[in-house]
Write a protein that holds these residues in place. Structure first.
Motif, PDB file in Angstrom:
ATOM      1  N   ARG A  84       0.845  -1.194   0.000  1.00 12.25           N
ATOM      2  CA  ARG A  84       0.000   0.000   0.000  1.00 12.25           C
ATOM      3  C   ARG A  84       0.885   1.250   0.000  1.00 12.25           C
ATOM      4  N   PHE A  85       0.594   2.146  -0.946  1.00  8.06           N
ATOM      5  CA  PHE A  85       1.316   3.404  -1.081  1.00  8.06           C
ATOM      6  C   PHE A  85       0.357   4.568  -0.865  1.00  8.06           C
ATOM      7  N   ARG A  86       0.863   5.594  -0.214  1.00  5.35           N
ATOM      8  CA  ARG A  86       0.117   6.854  -0.182  1.00  5.35           C
ATOM      9  C   ARG A  86       0.501   7.635  -1.435  1.00  5.35           C
ATOM     10  N   ALA A  87       0.020   7.142  -2.548  1.00  9.77           N
ATOM     11  CA  ALA A  87       0.326   7.703  -3.863  1.00  9.77           C
ATOM     12  C   ALA A  87      -0.684   7.126  -4.844  1.00  9.77           C
ATOM     13  N   LEU A  88      -0.834   7.796  -5.973  1.00  8.67           N
ATOM     14  CA  LEU A  88      -1.771   7.327  -6.986  1.00  8.67           C
ATOM     15  C   LEU A  88      -1.054   6.467  -8.032  1.00  8.67           C
ATOM     16  N   GLY A  89      -1.845   5.640  -8.702  1.00 11.11           N
ATOM     17  CA  GLY A  89      -1.315   4.581  -9.541  1.00 11.11           C
ATOM     18  C   GLY A  89      -0.272   4.950 -10.580  1.00 11.11           C
ATOM     19  N   PRO A  90      -0.468   6.014 -11.377  1.00 11.88           N
ATOM     20  CA  PRO A  90       0.522   6.318 -12.412  1.00 11.88           C
ATOM     21  C   PRO A  90       1.920   6.559 -11.877  1.00 11.88           C
ATOM     22  N   ARG A  91       2.058   7.115 -10.689  1.00 11.40           N
ATOM     23  CA  ARG A  91       3.390   7.301 -10.106  1.00 11.40           C
ATOM     24  C   ARG A  91       4.057   5.941  -9.842  1.00 11.40           C
ATOM     25  N   LEU A  92       3.286   4.957  -9.405  1.00 10.76           N
ATOM     26  CA  LEU A  92       3.849   3.643  -9.117  1.00 10.76           C
ATOM     27  C   LEU A  92       4.295   2.940 -10.391  1.00 10.76           C
ATOM     28  N   ILE A  93       3.465   3.015 -11.437  1.00 12.82           N
ATOM     29  CA  ILE A  93       3.826   2.354 -12.693  1.00 12.82           C
ATOM     30  C   ILE A  93       5.037   3.029 -13.314  1.00 12.82           C
ATOM     31  N   GLU A  94       5.090   4.357 -13.297  1.00  8.97           N
ATOM     32  CA  GLU A  94       6.255   5.027 -13.876  1.00  8.97           C
ATOM     33  C   GLU A  94       7.530   4.642 -13.122  1.00  8.97           C
ATOM     34  N   ASN A  95       7.438   4.494 -11.810  1.00 15.16           N
ATOM     35  CA  ASN A  95       8.607   4.072 -11.037  1.00 15.16           C
ATOM     36  C   ASN A  95       9.080   2.693 -11.476  1.00 15.16           C
ATOM     37  N   CYS A 133      13.357  -6.004 -20.527  1.00 17.22           N
ATOM     38  CA  CYS A 133      12.310  -5.773 -21.531  1.00 17.22           C
ATOM     39  C   CYS A 133      11.057  -5.338 -20.768  1.00 17.22           C
ATOM     40  N   TYR A 134      10.487  -4.210 -21.166  1.00 20.39           N
ATOM     41  CA  TYR A 134       9.315  -3.649 -20.482  1.00 20.39           C
ATOM     42  C   TYR A 134       8.124  -3.604 -21.430  1.00 20.39           C
ATOM     43  N   ALA A 135       6.936  -3.751 -20.864  1.00 23.14           N
ATOM     44  CA  ALA A 135       5.705  -3.598 -21.643  1.00 23.14           C
ATOM     45  C   ALA A 135       4.605  -3.063 -20.736  1.00 23.14           C
ATOM     46  N   VAL A 136       3.915  -2.033 -21.213  1.00 21.62           N
ATOM     47  CA  VAL A 136       2.770  -1.465 -20.507  1.00 21.62           C
ATOM     48  C   VAL A 136       1.514  -2.093 -21.094  1.00 21.62           C
ATOM     49  N   GLN A 137       0.718  -2.761 -20.260  1.00 24.79           N
ATOM     50  CA  GLN A 137      -0.476  -3.457 -20.740  1.00 24.79           C
ATOM     51  C   GLN A 137      -1.754  -2.690 -20.455  1.00 24.79           C
ATOM     52  N   GLY A 138      -1.675  -1.702 -19.597  1.00 22.13           N
ATOM     53  CA  GLY A 138      -2.831  -0.886 -19.253  1.00 22.13           C
ATOM     54  C   GLY A 138      -2.342   0.315 -18.479  1.00 22.13           C
ATOM     55  N   PRO A 139      -3.202   1.278 -18.204  1.00 23.88           N
ATOM     56  CA  PRO A 139      -2.770   2.471 -17.467  1.00 23.88           C
ATOM     57  C   PRO A 139      -2.101   2.145 -16.136  1.00 23.88           C
ATOM     58  N   LEU A 140      -2.534   1.048 -15.490  1.00 22.35           N
ATOM     59  CA  LEU A 140      -2.007   0.705 -14.171  1.00 22.35           C
ATOM     60  C   LEU A 140      -1.484  -0.731 -14.125  1.00 22.35           C
ATOM     61  N   THR A 141      -1.111  -1.266 -15.285  1.00 23.76           N
ATOM     62  CA  THR A 141      -0.604  -2.636 -15.366  1.00 23.76           C
ATOM     63  C   THR A 141       0.592  -2.674 -16.307  1.00 23.76           C
ATOM     64  N   ALA A 142       1.699  -3.239 -15.836  1.00 21.04           N
ATOM     65  CA  ALA A 142       2.897  -3.337 -16.667  1.00 21.04           C
ATOM     66  C   ALA A 142       3.732  -4.518 -16.198  1.00 21.04           C
ATOM     67  N   ALA A 150       9.549   6.224 -19.582  1.00 22.96           N
ATOM     68  CA  ALA A 150       8.612   7.028 -18.801  1.00 22.96           C
ATOM     69  C   ALA A 150       7.947   8.085 -19.669  1.00 22.96           C
ATOM     70  N   ILE A 151       8.715   8.687 -20.573  1.00 24.41           N
ATOM     71  CA  ILE A 151       8.145   9.677 -21.491  1.00 24.41           C
ATOM     72  C   ILE A 151       7.066   9.037 -22.353  1.00 24.41           C
ATOM     73  N   ALA A 152       7.362   7.848 -22.867  1.00 28.31           N
ATOM     74  CA  ALA A 152       6.396   7.145 -23.708  1.00 28.31           C
ATOM     75  C   ALA A 152       5.137   6.808 -22.924  1.00 28.31           C
ATOM     76  N   TYR A 153       5.304   6.416 -21.675  1.00 27.12           N
ATOM     77  CA  TYR A 153       4.155   6.103 -20.822  1.00 27.12           C
ATOM     78  C   TYR A 153       3.284   7.336 -20.642  1.00 27.12           C
ATOM     79  N   ARG A 154       3.891   8.476 -20.361  1.00 26.27           N
ATOM     80  CA  ARG A 154       3.117   9.703 -20.190  1.00 26.27           C
ATOM     81  C   ARG A 154       2.406  10.089 -21.477  1.00 26.27           C
ATOM     82  N   LYS A 155       3.080   9.967 -22.605  1.00 31.06           N
ATOM     83  CA  LYS A 155       2.445  10.283 -23.893  1.00 31.06           C
ATOM     84  C   LYS A 155       1.235   9.388 -24.131  1.00 31.06           C
TER      85      LYS A 155
END
Length: 336
Positions: free
Chosen positions: A153-164, A227-236, A319-324
């Protein structure tokens, strides 16, 4: 904290890992809070999992305080602890004890969500699924051990966790001695595949080379490839490769409410049979706690999608690609 946008339509079509299959024994009831909703998870004696809003429509009691009963006529039912209303697996109320001769009206039903199981996790979708369940092929390949870590559990919202998760440049700094070396922090140039415009999945990076002091538990440092892949806004997910050895993590972040998020990790590896499960999970616990200190400190709390708002370097390409991509799909939760 800023507006949470938990009603974001993009989130309503996502699959969220809300529990582990091993937690939900037949006849057991689990309560969860996800997307600002109190949920009840339960499993029928025939092993079918269910996820409902934790609310009896009669007087608002929590169904998670009730019991599961079976009958020859109605099958497995969840019984409200307040007035004994019996809800069948479909969510429809089938019996009201105070009025034994009354056929419960159609609107006397629980709010039911779609639920699936895969990789040892219970996945829930709060609306019409916009994509299939996440993929993580190595977790289903012969020769791979699968471990489950979290929830964290993080006191933070999902996109910050995925970008990390997608950030490789912090490995030698935040996780010095574990996942990197402060003396060898150079990130070689790499390419990112943004995918087709409007694609259901996000960016991918096929090979990011990073030096690690002990990539496989042998104590010998080496360059490894991620190798990284983003499968959804909050899943990678990522897969780390080194001399034929593979280690991967599928990360799923579920919003709890406007302030907290929970991250669950499915880990898979094809080496280290001599390393106990508890030791591997303890290592991940330590890594996650190091991340927590950073992620919970980041400001703004909402991830900036305006690329002019922060300074970016070549090592930030993923991270730039994720934000875009988040901007392209119109996500409103956890971003600004």
């Amino acid at each position: 904290m800023a507006t949470d946008h938990l009603d974001d339509p993009r989130l309503l079509g996502e699959w969220f890992a809300v529990g582990w299959s091993r937690e939900l024994a037949p006849g057991a009831l689990l309560s969860r809070r996800i997307m600002g909703h109190d949920l009840v998870l339960w499993r029928s004696p025939d092993s079918t999992p269910h996820c409902w809003l934790d609310l009896c429509v009669h007087r608002g009691a929590k169904l998670s305080l009730g019991v599961i009963q079976s009958s020859s006529s109605d099958g497995d039912c969840l019984v409200c602890p307040y007035h004994g209303w019996r809800y069948a697996g479909s969510g429809q109320c089938v019996e009201i004890p105070a009025h034994p001769g009354l056929t419960p009206p159609a609107k006397a039903r629980a709010h039911v969500f779609q639920v699936r199981e895969r990789f040892g996790a219970i996945w829930v979708c709060f609306g019409l699924p916009g994509r299939p369940l996440p993929e993580f092929p190595i977790a289903e390949e012969a020769g791979f051990r699968v471990l489950l870590a979290g929830p964290y559990r993080f006191r933070a919202l999902g996109p910050r966790l995925i970008e990390n998760l997608l950030d490789v440049a912090h490995l030698g700094i935040v996780h010095a001695g574990l996942l990197g070396d402060p003396g060898q922090t150079k990130i070689e140039d790499y390419e990112v595949d943004m995918g087709e415009p409007g694609a259901n999945s996000g960016p991918e990076a096929k090979e990011i080379r990073v030096w690690q002091p002990d990539p496989d538990g042998t104590g010998v440092g080496a360059l490894v490839s991620y190798c990284y892949a983003v499968q959804g806004p909050l899943t990678a997910h990522f897969i780390k490769l080194h001399s034929g050895k593979q280690f991967g993590i599928l990360a799923q972040v579920a919003p709890v409410d406007a302030e907290f998020s929970e991250m669950r990790l499915v880990m898979a590896l094809n080496y280290g049979e001599e390393i106990p499960d508890a030791e591997l999970i303890a290592f991940q616990d330590r890594v996650t706690e190091q991340d927590r200190a950073i992620v919970e400190s980041q400001r703004p709390e909402l991830l900036p999608l305006d690329l002019q708002a922060e300074l970016h370097l070549r090592s930030d390409r993923m991270a730039i690609a994720y934000r875009k991509w988040l901007r392209e799909i119109g996500l409103s939760y956890g971003v600004e």
